[in-house]
Design a protein around this motif. Structure first.
Motif, short mmCIF file in Angstrom:
data_model
loop_
_atom_site.label_atom_id
_atom_site.label_comp_id
_atom_site.label_asym_id
_atom_site.label_seq_id
_atom_site.Cartn_x
_atom_site.Cartn_y
_atom_site.Cartn_z
N ARG A 122 0.76 -1.29 -0.11
CA ARG A 122 0.04 0.06 0.00
C ARG A 122 0.86 1.22 -0.21
NH1 ARG A 122 -4.06 -1.88 4.57
NH2 ARG A 122 -5.07 -3.31 3.17
N GLU A 123 2.17 1.15 0.53
CA GLU A 123 2.94 2.41 0.79
C GLU A 123 3.49 2.76 -0.62
OE1 GLU A 123 5.73 1.82 3.93
OE2 GLU A 123 3.96 0.74 5.13
N SER A 124 3.93 4.00 -0.78
CA SER A 124 4.73 4.23 -2.00
C SER A 124 3.99 3.69 -3.33
CB SER A 124 6.03 3.85 -1.84
OG SER A 124 6.76 4.47 -2.97
N ASP A 168 14.37 4.13 -1.88
CA ASP A 168 13.64 3.38 -0.90
C ASP A 168 13.97 1.89 -1.27
OD1 ASP A 168 11.92 2.46 1.08
OD2 ASP A 168 10.01 2.84 -0.13
#
Length: 87
Positions: A20-22, A62
């Motif tokens: 869900r992130e980034s 990241d």
């Protein structure tokens, strides 16, 4: 048609909290065909290139995005091994 398929796959992948992130869901999804057609080294180069693009657009490097790309490549490579084993 292809865009609808991609959107449906992204919906399913986004149910997993890690993706869900980034934009990890896209990293994962777009690495699967590359892992199927090419080697894991190609996928690693792809992952580094995607992260470099993110950094150029103002983001930070990241490691989790890189890992998501490598996981997608491993899934694609696993599918290729399964296809080769069956045929």
């Amino acid at each position: 048609m292809f865009k609808n398929l991609i959107n449906k796959l992204l919906e399913q992948i986004r149910k997993i909290p890690f993706f869900r992130e980034s934009n990890r869901d896209k990293h994962f999804l777009y690495a699967i065909p590359c892992g199927f057609l090419f080697t894991i080294l190609f996928v690693f180069g792809l992952a580094v290139g995607m992260e470099y693009k993110d950094k150029l657009k103002g983001g930070a490097f990241d490691w989790r995005d890189l890992v998501a790309t490598l996981i997608g490549g491993a899934v694609g490579h696993g599918i290729r091994m399964l296809v080769l084993w069956i045929f």
